[in-house]
Design an enzyme around this catalytic site. Structure first.
Site, mmCIF file in Angstrom:
data_model
loop_
_atom_site.group_PDB
_atom_site.id
_atom_site.type_symbol
_atom_site.label_atom_id
_atom_site.label_comp_id
_atom_site.label_asym_id
_atom_site.label_seq_id
_atom_site.Cartn_x
_atom_site.Cartn_y
_atom_site.Cartn_z
ATOM 1 N N GLU A 216 -1.068 15.644 2.162
ATOM 2 C CA GLU A 216 -0.712 15.131 3.486
ATOM 3 C C GLU A 216 0.031 16.136 4.371
ATOM 4 O OE1 GLU A 216 2.516 12.151 3.303
ATOM 5 O OE2 GLU A 216 2.220 12.129 1.138
ATOM 6 N N ARG B 262 -0.438 13.790 11.205
ATOM 7 C CA ARG B 262 -0.498 13.928 9.741
ATOM 8 C C ARG B 262 -1.863 13.409 9.297
ATOM 9 N NH1 ARG B 262 3.874 11.829 8.534
ATOM 10 N NH2 ARG B 262 3.426 9.681 7.962
ATOM 11 N N GLU C 53 -3.693 12.339 5.651
ATOM 12 C CA GLU C 53 -3.331 12.114 4.248
ATOM 13 C C GLU C 53 -4.464 11.442 3.485
ATOM 14 O OE1 GLU C 53 -0.039 9.358 3.711
ATOM 15 O OE2 GLU C 53 0.352 10.183 1.718
ATOM 16 N N HIS D 227 5.044 6.207 -4.181
ATOM 17 C CA HIS D 227 5.600 7.474 -4.663
ATOM 18 C C HIS D 227 5.812 7.271 -6.155
ATOM 19 C CE1 HIS D 227 7.418 8.247 -0.403
ATOM 20 N NE2 HIS D 227 6.128 8.427 -0.444
ATOM 21 N N ASP E 40 19.014 -18.300 1.327
ATOM 22 C CA ASP E 40 18.342 -18.831 0.144
ATOM 23 C C ASP E 40 16.821 -18.616 0.166
ATOM 24 O OD1 ASP E 40 17.880 -20.486 2.231
ATOM 25 O OD2 ASP E 40 18.354 -22.351 1.188
ATOM 26 N N ASP F 176 -2.379 5.233 -0.109
ATOM 27 C CA ASP F 176 -1.453 5.861 0.846
ATOM 28 C C ASP F 176 -2.258 6.792 1.746
ATOM 29 O OD1 ASP F 176 0.672 6.972 2.171
ATOM 30 O OD2 ASP F 176 1.504 8.031 0.440
ATOM 31 N N TYR G 234 4.601 18.268 13.661
ATOM 32 C CA TYR G 234 5.359 17.339 14.496
ATOM 33 C C TYR G 234 6.083 18.124 15.587
ATOM 34 C CZ TYR G 234 4.393 15.011 10.115
ATOM 35 O OH TYR G 234 3.748 14.534 9.007
ATOM 36 N N HIS H 51 2.470 13.790 -3.217
ATOM 37 C CA HIS H 51 3.243 13.185 -4.315
ATOM 38 C C HIS H 51 2.300 12.421 -5.227
ATOM 39 C CE1 HIS H 51 2.740 9.481 -1.988
ATOM 40 N NE2 HIS H 51 3.033 10.215 -0.919
ATOM 41 N N ASP I 235 0.045 5.598 9.233
ATOM 42 C CA ASP I 235 0.213 5.826 7.794
ATOM 43 C C ASP I 235 0.313 4.445 7.164
ATOM 44 O OD1 ASP I 235 0.954 6.480 5.226
ATOM 45 O OD2 ASP I 235 2.519 7.902 5.809
#
Ligand code: GLY
Ligand code: MN
Ligand code: MN
Length: 428
Positions: free
Chosen positions: A372, A394, A396, A348, A37, A258, A376, A341, A247
């Site tokens: 971005e 990365r 971005e 997104h 709940d 982002d 890897y 994106h 990130d």
């Protein structure tokens, strides 16, 4: 803040695209159960919010379009002393009528009756065809009576492609808060800490600056964890000598940011880390510099793939020619995702990438997108020189397309090796 008049303009522009003799409805987001709940904090449905700026649940917007005119109706929860004691104040119809520039305001309990009366002479209905909302399921039977059943969502998503000045201001504020969070974790001494300690510092900065929450669960990935693209466990110790991919972006007043930065645990990049980092960074800077109206996102993607592949061949991660490696998709093993994106109310942003004819939508002034690139290298990948194994990087940023170029909205966040090392706490 976004003024009521801007929401009205959005509704007017949307209703212009409706066929005559139509009814259109869109509902608020349902409350989301966390467990038993308890509930997640309520967050309005992004498309409903885009059209109304209204943050309560149990609400609906209705458009009634005849041959001559369009009427907009907003349905809200009725005032209820007991429920308001537990769950907080409701605006109610009287205040809603004052605030919103809609034609009529009703209680949500009146929806069924008004909907029934309004659909009698209408040919077409626009609604959230693919939604699982209970409210949508309840009207499904009635939608069978219409000649045309049309999806309202793509029409709204298309409008969300280009951001207004007020939206850009909110995105900038969201990014400014996120900038503080990234700088906070860069400058903190990480000796003996775990990934979740950094997540906690990031979330502290978000909440402390009036951000509603994160725009998505922060990724804090040390060393090889960064090679899991959606790593959100954030439960490993930070290891001296490794990099941390962070990130993280907040949501402020319903607008996302982002941002990814990849930083050294001990404050200094190793030589091998520098080689990979600068390849990703050079790629990112070159791709960003191409951004202007009319450019295609696929062109940016191709450029990123080419540059990363060329760099990987130079570093002996890949072999052969750039052309052949790309043709055989060899680079995908190390750069498996897209260049970026749309971003806005959703991280997104679900605005379209292709038009009705399936033609790619070119960049236009007012669009906001992320850039971005990343690399890897799994710790067990024997085909790669040892020194690169277990590194994931990365970088971005969030970019606004301007009249003749771009503005990097997150340019203030330390990014070059020199900048990151200068701001980082060091321990050896
Ligand atoms: N944080 C999600 C993304 O970068 O797309
Ligand atoms: Mn992104
Ligand atoms: Mn991201």
């Amino acid at each position: 803040m976004i003024k009521e008049n801007e929401y009205k303009k959005r509704r007017d522009s949307l209703s212009k695209s409706f066929l005559k003799n139509s009814i259109a409805v869109i509902f608020s987001a349902p409350e989301a159960t966390r467990s038993n709940d308890t509930h997640h904090p309520y967050r309005q449905d992004s498309n409903f919010y885009y059209l109304s700026g209204f943050k309560e649940d149990n609400a609906a917007l209705m458009f009634i379009k005849t041959k001559e005119s369009v009427k907009t109706l907003l349905f809200v929860q009725k005032k209820d002393k007991t429920l308001e004691l537990w769950n907080g104040k409701r605006l109610g119809t009287k205040e809603a009528k004052k605030r919103f520039l809609v034609d009529e305001v009703y209680e949500i309990d009146e929806f069924k009756e008004i909907f029934k009366a309004s659909i009698e002479d209408k040919k077409n209905i626009y609604f959230e065809i693919n939604s699982k909302k209970r409210a949508v399921k309840k009207i499904l039977k009635s939608t069978k009576l219409f000649k045309e059943k049309l999806d309202i969502i793509p029409l709204i998503q298309k409008m969300r492609l280009v951001k207004s000045a007020a939206e850009i201001k909110l995105i900038k504020k969201s990014i400014a808060i996120t900038a503080k969070a990234h700088h906070r974790v860069m400058s903190m001494n990480k000796e003996g800490k775990y990934e979740y300690h950094l997540q906690a510092e990031i979330e502290h900065e978000f909440k402390n600056n009036a951000a509603y929450s994160d725009a998505y669960t922060s990724i804090v990935a040390c060393g090889n964890s960064a090679n899991t693209l959606h790593y959100i466990k954030n439960n490993k110790p930070l290891v001296d000598g490794e990099l941390i991919l962070i990130d993280a972006g907040c949501e402020h007043n319903y607008y996302a940011s982002d941002i990814t930065r990849t930083i050294p645990v001990n404050g200094k990049f190793s030589e091998a880390q520098k080689e990979l980092y600068n390849l990703v960074l050079d790629t990112q800077l070159k791709v960003i510099s191409m951004i202007k109206p009319q450019v295609l996102r696929s062109t940016l993607q191709e450029k990123a793939e080419k540059l990363l592949t060329k760099g990987m061949i130079k570093l002996a991660i890949l072999k052969g020619s750039v052309k052949k490696a790309i043709k055989e998709k060899k680079h995908k093993k190390y750069y498996p995702h897209g260049i970026g994106h749309w971003m806005g109310i959703d991280v997104h942003d679900p605005a379209p990438y292709r038009d009705k004819k399936n033609k790619e939508i070119a960049l236009k002034e007012g669009m906001v997108l992320t850039i971005e690139p990343g690399l890897y290298i799994d710790k067990d990948d024997k085909s790669v020189p040892k020194k690169f194994r277990g590194i994931g990087i990365r970088i971005e940023d969030d970019i606004l397309v301007t009249k003749d170029g771009y503005e990097n909205l997150s340019a203030s966040i330390a990014k070059s090796i020199e900048e990151v090392e200068a701001i980082s706490a060091k321990f050896f």
